[in-house]
Design a protein around this motif. Structure first.
Motif, short mmCIF file in Angstrom:
data_model
loop_
_atom_site.label_atom_id
_atom_site.label_comp_id
_atom_site.label_asym_id
_atom_site.label_seq_id
_atom_site.Cartn_x
_atom_site.Cartn_y
_atom_site.Cartn_z
N PHE A 86 0.29 -1.75 -0.08
CA PHE A 86 -0.16 -0.47 -0.16
C PHE A 86 0.57 0.95 0.12
O PHE A 86 1.44 1.71 1.21
CB PHE A 86 -0.53 0.21 1.03
N ASP A 87 1.08 1.67 -0.71
CA ASP A 87 1.39 3.14 -1.38
C ASP A 87 0.68 4.57 -0.81
O ASP A 87 -0.18 5.60 -1.67
CB ASP A 87 2.35 3.77 -2.50
N ARG A 88 0.72 4.64 0.92
CA ARG A 88 -0.25 5.64 1.48
C ARG A 88 0.81 6.26 2.13
O ARG A 88 1.05 6.13 3.10
CB ARG A 88 -1.57 4.71 2.20
N ASP A 89 0.47 7.50 2.43
CA ASP A 89 0.82 8.14 2.76
C ASP A 89 1.05 8.25 4.49
O ASP A 89 1.91 8.31 5.46
CB ASP A 89 0.61 9.93 2.75
N ASP A 90 -0.32 7.62 5.03
CA ASP A 90 -0.36 7.30 6.66
C ASP A 90 0.65 7.12 6.98
O ASP A 90 1.26 6.22 7.62
CB ASP A 90 -1.74 7.20 7.16
N TYR A 91 0.52 5.46 6.10
CA TYR A 91 1.47 4.26 6.34
C TYR A 91 2.78 4.65 6.08
O TYR A 91 3.55 4.44 6.79
CB TYR A 91 1.22 3.33 5.48
N ARG A 134 7.70 13.50 -1.85
CA ARG A 134 6.10 13.05 -0.62
C ARG A 134 7.04 13.52 0.90
O ARG A 134 6.67 14.25 1.53
CB ARG A 134 5.64 12.52 -0.60
#
Length: 227
Positions: A86-91, A134
Motif C-alpha cells: 500500500f502506497d499510502r501517506d499514513d503508512y 512526498r
C-alpha cells in the motif's frame, strides 16, 4: 571476508515470506528468521538480533508500524525496512515516525528489495522513488511553517548568498548528492572517496545544519538553494 547481512522477514503470508527468502538468499544475504505477526516480530527481533527487519504493515494482533516502534525503542541494532503493498501517506509517515530506516513497495523488483536491505544495513536510509518527493514536501511544509514568524520579522535580502551554514566545499558536494537520494556508497563512488569518509562528512553536515536526519538535511538544501 565481509560478514553476511542477517535479515528477519515479517509477513503474515507464508508465500510472501518464502519469496523474500529466495530473493535475499540468492544474493548471499542470510534470512535468520521469519515472523507472521507483529508481536512475533518483536519477540524474534529481540531473540535473533538481525541486522535488518523486512516488515509488512497489515498483520494480525499488532501492525508493522507498532512492531517497528517497539523494535526501535528496544534499542536493538536492527534497522527496519517497511515492505508494503500500500502506497499510502499514513503508512509512510507513521513508519518514519516509528523509526523505520526504509520504505519500499512490494511491486518493486527483486533488486530494489536487495538494495534496500544492503543500504539500511550500512546505516543509510532508503525510500522508494515514488515516495521520496512526498517526504521532502512534508518536511519542507513543516519547516516553512516553523520559520514563518522569523521570516515575517526579518525581511529577506535577495542579494544575500545562500546560507552554507559553515559547510566546507566537500560537505556541500555531499549534501547535493544526498539531495539526489544517493546512498553513502554511491556518493563515495561519485566523489572517488572512501565510504567511511562519506559517513564522516554526512555526520558533520548534519551537525552543522542542526538536522536530525538525512531527509531534514535535503530539505535544508532545497530551501537554501544548495541542492
Amino acid at each position: 571476508m565481509t560478514a553476511s547481512i542477517r535479515v528477519l522477514v515479517v509477513d503474515d503470508h507464508a508465500t510472501m515470506r518464502a519469496g523474500f527468502r529466495m530473493i535475499l538468499e540468492a544474493t548471499g544475504i542470510v534470512v535468520s528468521g521469519e515472523a507472521a505477526t507483529g508481536e512475533e516480530a518483536v519477540a524474534r527481533a529481540a531473540e535473533l538480533r538481525p541486522d535488518v527487519v523486512c516488515m509488512d504493515v497489515q498483520m494480525p494482533d499488532m501492525d508493522g508500524i507498532e512492531a517497528t516502534r517497539r523494535i526501535v525503542e528496544a534499542g536493538t541494532a536492527a534497522h527496519v525496512v517497511i515492505v508494503t503493498t500500500f502506497d499510502r501517506d499514513d503508512y509512510l509517515f507513521s513508519a518514519l515516525d516509528a523509526g523505520a530506516s526504509g520504505f519500499v513497495l512490494k511491486n518493486a523488483g527483486p533488486e530494489e528489495l536487495v538494495n534496500a536491505v544492503r543500504v539500511v544495513a550500512a546505516g543509510d536510509a532508503l525510500l522508494a522513488p515514488e515516495v521520496t518527493r512526498r517526504v521532502i514536501q512534508r518536511h519542507a511544509r513543516s519547516a516553512l511553517a516553523d520559520d514563518a514568524p522569523s521570516r515575517a520579522a526579518t525581511p529577506s535580502d535577495p542579494a544575500q548568498p545562500a546560507d552554507r551554514a559553515g559547510l566546507t566545499d566537500r560537505e556541500l558536494e555531499v549534501l547535493r548528492l544526498l539531495a539526489q537520494a544517493l546512498s553513502n556508497a554511491e556518493i563515495a563512488r561519485t566523489l572517488f572517496i572512501g565510504e567511511a569518509t562519506v559517513k564522516t562528512h554526512v555526520s558533520n553536515l548534519l551537525l552543522k545544519l542542526g538536522a536530525r536526519d538525512r531527509v531534514a538535511a535535503v530539505v535544508y538544501a532545497h530551501r537554501h538553494g544548495l541542492a
